[in-house]
Each structure stands twice: as structure tokens, then as C-alpha cells.
Design an enzyme around this catalytic site. Structure first.
Site, PDB file in Angstrom:
ATOM      1  N   GLU A 261      -7.367   0.341   7.511  1.00  0.00           N
ATOM      2  CA  GLU A 261      -6.306  -0.339   6.626  1.00  0.00           C
ATOM      3  C   GLU A 261      -5.265  -0.806   7.803  1.00  0.00           C
ATOM      4  O   GLU A 261      -4.478   0.326   8.440  1.00  0.00           O
ATOM      5  CB  GLU A 261      -5.722   0.516   5.735  1.00  0.00           C
ATOM      6  CG  GLU A 261      -4.814  -0.147   4.880  1.00  0.00           C
ATOM      7  CD  GLU A 261      -3.768   0.682   3.911  1.00  0.00           C
ATOM      8  OE1 GLU A 261      -2.700   0.367   3.654  1.00  0.00           O
ATOM      9  OE2 GLU A 261      -4.521   1.657   3.466  1.00  0.00           O
TER      10      GLU A 261
ATOM     11  N   ARG B 105       3.148  -4.500   7.665  1.00  0.00           N
ATOM     12  CA  ARG B 105       4.586  -4.260   7.694  1.00  0.00           C
ATOM     13  C   ARG B 105       5.330  -4.866   9.063  1.00  0.00           C
ATOM     14  O   ARG B 105       6.457  -4.469   9.248  1.00  0.00           O
ATOM     15  CB  ARG B 105       4.903  -2.696   7.857  1.00  0.00           C
ATOM     16  CG  ARG B 105       4.395  -2.202   6.522  1.00  0.00           C
ATOM     17  CD  ARG B 105       4.587  -0.783   6.372  1.00  0.00           C
ATOM     18  NE  ARG B 105       4.127   0.132   5.456  1.00  0.00           N
ATOM     19  CZ  ARG B 105       3.957   1.176   5.225  1.00  0.00           C
ATOM     20  NH1 ARG B 105       4.946   2.140   6.137  1.00  0.00           N
ATOM     21  NH2 ARG B 105       3.348   2.079   4.292  1.00  0.00           N
TER      22      ARG B 105
ATOM     23  N   LYS C  28      -5.287   3.736  -5.537  1.00  0.00           N
ATOM     24  CA  LYS C  28      -4.510   4.579  -4.525  1.00  0.00           C
ATOM     25  C   LYS C  28      -3.436   5.444  -5.091  1.00  0.00           C
ATOM     26  O   LYS C  28      -2.809   4.823  -5.893  1.00  0.00           O
ATOM     27  CB  LYS C  28      -3.966   3.517  -3.640  1.00  0.00           C
ATOM     28  CG  LYS C  28      -3.000   4.014  -2.408  1.00  0.00           C
ATOM     29  CD  LYS C  28      -2.356   2.946  -1.610  1.00  0.00           C
ATOM     30  CE  LYS C  28      -1.185   3.383  -0.916  1.00  0.00           C
ATOM     31  NZ  LYS C  28      -0.835   2.223   0.077  1.00  0.00           N
TER      32      LYS C  28
END
Length: 204
Positions: free
Chosen positions: A41, A45, A128
Site C-alpha cells: 500500500e 500523502r 480496514k
């Protein structure tokens, strides 16, 4: 490839914040794959995250997804850059619809029974649990998941090398997200390889 396929490939999904001055993304992906962590993943950001994800997705054996996807625009862009799955910190109608539109596996973030029930109503069963430790840790997930046994989770947020095994031992947990695989400021791929190999062995 379904979200079940992706979550079942390895016990830990490295959650990568790729900062300037960090390791080469392609070499990093190769290191992770070679040491048993093919699902990666890349959080959106940082500047250049999309380009890094695109390069990593071309590494043989790597299944690279985009994390911190907040809206449909980010999702569409991530898919254009090669994301094979999408991870979001929360659960929104718009992101779920966009993932369905693009036919890309989605792992939305949830923290409460109500959010899980809402996701189930949308046809989702994989979530998640985030932020895992701040939301009460494993005891909280055990309590929340007990009446919602069709839901399975990838807890992420605050999980550490020495606590991951306890999470993975719970029936509701398919895998965990781990930022410890690439700690902030780490550039030594030999150390990343060591952590990846240990993480891959957690469910050996």
C-alpha cells in the site's frame, strides 16, 4: 483479483509513506516481493506518491494499491497510475461508488459497529479497522466483530512488529497493515528485507 485474494496473499501489507530521500521505489518493491510481502500500500500523502506507485506496480509479483484515498477524484487518478486496489481511511458512498465504477477492490476504513453495518448494507464485507490501536486495540475489534461475523478485517494504525501476531491470531483478522516495515527515515533496504521476511513468517 478480489479483495479476498489480495488480503490472503500475506499476513502483513506494508503501509508505505514514500518521502523524498527514501529508498528507490522500484528497489523497495523488489525487496518486499522477494521477502514475502507482495501486497504493498502506497499512501497518497506525499509528493510523487502516484509516480512511485506506478513504477512499483511494474515490478514482477508486486500488487500495489493506493492508500489514503479520500474521494472519487483521488480514486480515479490512482487507478490511472496503476493501483490494483484502493484503501481509504473511512467509508463514504462516493468512494464506494467510484470503486464499483472502476471495478477495483476496495478496503474502506471503519471504527464502529454502525460503520461496519453500513458497509455490509453496501455489499462490502472486508474492512480496514482504523486506527486500530487508538480505537481500543484488539479487545475492541473482538467485541465489535463478534455479532458481525461475516465481516473480516485488515487492522491498521499503531500495530507493531511485536503485536502483529496477536492480531493475526484472531479469526476476524485476515491481515494487518504495517508501517513498521519501512520506518520513517529508513533507507537501508537490507533492514527492510529483514523486517519483511519476519513479517511474512508471522503466519507460516
Amino acid at each position: 483479483m478480489t479483495i479476498d485474494d489480495i488480503m490472503g496473499l500475506a499476513p502483513v501489507i506494508p503501509v508505505l509513506v514514500l518521502e523524498e530521500g527514501g529508498p528507490d521505489p522500484v528497489a523497495l518493491a523488489e525487496t518486499l516481493v522477494e521477502n514475502g510481502l507482495p501486497v504493498i500500500e502506497v499512501t497518497l500523502r506525499t509528493e510523487g506518491a502516484l509516480e512511485a506507485m506506478e513504477a512499483m506496480s511494474k515490478v514482477e509479483g508486486a500488487i500495489v494499491g493506493a492508500g489514503t484515498v479520500l474521494n472519487p477524484v483521488m480514486l480515479y487518478e490512482a487507478v490511472d497510475y496503476g493501483a490494483e486496489f484502493i484503501v481509504s481511511p473511512g467509508l463514504t458512498d462516493w468512494v464506494v461508488r467510484a470503486a464499483s465504477d472502476k471495478q477495483v477492490p476496495l478496503l474502506p476504513g471503519v471504527a464502529t459497529a454502525s460503520e461496519i453495518m453500513r458497509g455490509l448494507d453496501m455489499g462490502l464485507e472486508r474492512f480496514k479497522f482504523f486506527p486500530a490501536e487508538a480505537n481500543g486495540g484488539l479487545p475492541a475489534l473482538k467485541a465489535i466483530s463478534a455479532p458481525l461475523q461475516m465481516a473480516k478485517f485488515c487492522p491498521t494504525g499503531g500495530i507493531r512488529e511485536n503485536t502483529a501476531a496477536a492480531w493475526l491470531a484472531h479469526d476476524a483478522v485476515m491481515c494487518v497493515g504495517g508501517s513498521w516495515i519501512l520506518p520513517k527515515g529508513e533507507t537501508d533496504l537490507a533492514k527492510v528485507a529483514e523486517k519483511a521476511k519476519a513479517a511474512a513468517a508471522l503466519r507460516a
